[in-house]
Scaffold this active site. Structure first.
Site, PDB file in Angstrom:
ATOM      1  N   HIS A 169       0.808  -1.209   0.000  1.00  0.00           N
ATOM      2  CA  HIS A 169       0.000   0.000   0.000  1.00  0.00           C
ATOM      3  C   HIS A 169       0.852   1.275   0.000  1.00  0.00           C
ATOM      4  O   HIS A 169       0.332   2.371  -0.228  1.00  0.00           O
ATOM      5  CB  HIS A 169      -0.938   0.006   1.214  1.00  0.00           C
ATOM      6  CG  HIS A 169      -2.303   0.537   0.901  1.00  0.00           C
ATOM      7  ND1 HIS A 169      -2.534   1.540  -0.023  1.00  0.00           N
ATOM      8  CD2 HIS A 169      -3.535   0.211   1.385  1.00  0.00           C
ATOM      9  CE1 HIS A 169      -3.820   1.807  -0.097  1.00  0.00           C
ATOM     10  NE2 HIS A 169      -4.453   1.016   0.746  1.00  0.00           N
ATOM     11  N   ASP A 193      -1.983   2.002  -4.859  1.00  0.00           N
ATOM     12  CA  ASP A 193      -3.249   2.420  -4.263  1.00  0.00           C
ATOM     13  C   ASP A 193      -4.337   1.398  -4.556  1.00  0.00           C
ATOM     14  O   ASP A 193      -4.260   0.639  -5.533  1.00  0.00           O
ATOM     15  CB  ASP A 193      -3.675   3.784  -4.824  1.00  0.00           C
ATOM     16  CG  ASP A 193      -2.706   4.897  -4.437  1.00  0.00           C
ATOM     17  OD1 ASP A 193      -2.082   4.779  -3.357  1.00  0.00           O
ATOM     18  OD2 ASP A 193      -2.583   5.867  -5.204  1.00  0.00           O
TER      19      ASP A 193
END
Length: 433
Positions: free
Chosen positions: A402, A406
């Site tokens: 992450h 995204d």
């Protein structure tokens, strides 16, 4: 007679030390020149060490699981003549590598089954206590027996010290059979009903896997995304191609999935990348070096398909087969096991409904197809009418870093992947616009 000190040679660029994962000789053994003496594992591969001379083994560097520095003594041999240099064998034989804290625990038997002498235990009775042994003697301590006999006795809950042998020597299967016949009413548990506790040292590849997985989960904020795909058309195409394959390798789902991923990577370069968190740099790669998680007897390994974007389905299938065989028989080269930029992992028919695979650090994404199932679905036609059909469905799971990827990027990639998977002609053509 003289001594020859065989030191661990330089076995790879940038390698400073190696772990002992197997000994093929012991103190007192006579070895021939070029005989295999040990297997050493580096960060990249397992290397077989061969003796440069003939002689008798008089010292070894340590036990399985210990680390030896490059240039440190590995084996000392007693040889004819003066040996490799005067006085060499008179120096103490101690590895220079720092011991791993995990290895400070007492060593455990390689067979992972404690010796009866170390952990004596009597079988639990089912009804009445077992009668005394034929000899009427307590356990006689360490008993000579083969590993197979020792394991069979442990599974049955029998103390080898209670078994009478022909001359009080090695216990054999026949001695076990005689003991069981004599004590048939003693309530011994059938094989497999009761097992002793096992303490298995985590060494070699298993230790590397543990360290890598822990580092990945500790350093990478994973997130998972799972999407369902209709693979009915893809499976039909795969079947047609396999019927006409001739002497080419059989196509599985993986070559199609890898080809589809390679076609999408130019639009999603953040997935085909490494993240150096110490330097704060993301490296996006132009070529797709596809890691392929493969299960072996020793544990999970990740061989690499170089330049996967330049290979067709048949070439991918051949390379998958070659790499899978190489990691399973131990012939994989260092170059086969390093440099991946994104990884696919598949458990085949055991793939489950969904998975949350662990990212192969420093990569930032891993893709895992799951099991194909058949279910009824509503299917529309050109007129807008819907009907119920039996379709083949498969979930594909993704785990992403992450910090680099995204959620929107992962979801968009999954939806574009669906367009290719559900219209497989696009996989063989130019992809999607």
């Amino acid at each position: 007679m003289g001594r020859y000190v065989f030191r661990l040679p330089d076995i790879g660029e940038g390698i400073a030390e190696a772990e002992i994962v197997a000994w093929h000789v012991g103190v007192g053994d006579i070895v021939a020149e070029d005989a295999r003496i040990a297997d050493m594992m580096t960060d990249k591969a397992t290397v077989e060490m061969e003796s440069p001379v003939s002689g008798k083994v008089i010292e070894v560097a340590g036990e399985v699981g210990e680390v030896v520095a490059i240039g440190s003594p590995l084996v000392v041999l007693e040889v004819a003549g003066r040996g490799d240099r005067a006085g060499e064998g008179d120096r103490p034989f101690t590895p220079t590598a720092e011991p791993d804290p995990v290895r400070e625990t007492p060593p455990v038997s390689e067979k992972a089954v404690p010796e009866p002498a170390d952990e004596p235990s009597a079988p639990e009775p089912l009804a009445e206590p077992a009668p005394p042994s034929p000899r009427g003697e307590p356990s006689r301590g360490r008993v000579l027996a083969s590993p197979a006999v020792r394991k069979r006795a442990a599974d049955l809950g029998i103390d080898l010290g209670e078994i009478r042998t022909a001359e009080g020597g090695r216990v054999r299967h026949g001695d076990l059979d005689a003991f069981l016949s004599y004590n048939a009413a003693g309530g011994f548990l059938p094989a497999g009903t009761k097992r002793r506790d096992e303490h298995v040292r985590v060494i070699g590849l298993r230790r590397r896997i543990a360290e890598n997985m822990a580092a990945s989960k500790r350093n990478i904020p994973h997130f998972a995304y799972v999407e369902e795909y209709d693979v009915t058309a893809l499976e039909a195409l795969r079947g047609q191609l396999n019927e006409a394959r001739g002497d080419r390798p059989k196509l599985t789902m993986l070559p199609f999935l890898i080809t589809a991923i390679c076609k999408l990577i130019p639009s999603y370069p953040m997935l085909n990348a490494h993240y150096d968190d110490e330097a704060g740099v993301v490296s996006r790669f132009g070529s797709v070096h596809m890691g392929m998680a493969a299960q072996t007897d020793a544990g999970l390994m990740v061989p690499v398909i170089r330049d996967a974007q330049d290979r067709n389905l048949w070439q991918l299938a051949a390379e998958i087969s070659r790499l899978a065989a190489a990691v399973r028989d131990g012939s994989a080269r260092s170059a086969d096991l390093s440099g991946s930029t994104i990884t696919v992992t598949s458990l085949g028919p055991m793939g489950g409904v969904a998975t949350t695979p662990v990212i192969n650090r420093p990569e930032v994404a891993i893709v895992g197809p799951n099991r194909i199932v058949e279910r009824p679905m509503f299917v529309g036609d050109a007129t807008g009418m819907e009907r119920v059909e039996k379709r083949k469905l498969m979930n594909i799971s993704m785990s992403c870093d992450h910090r680099v990827v995204d959620g929107w990027d992962a979801a968009s990639f999954a939806q574009d992947l669906r367009k290719l998977i559900e219209a497989p002609a696009l996989i063989l053509a130019g992809g999607i616009s």
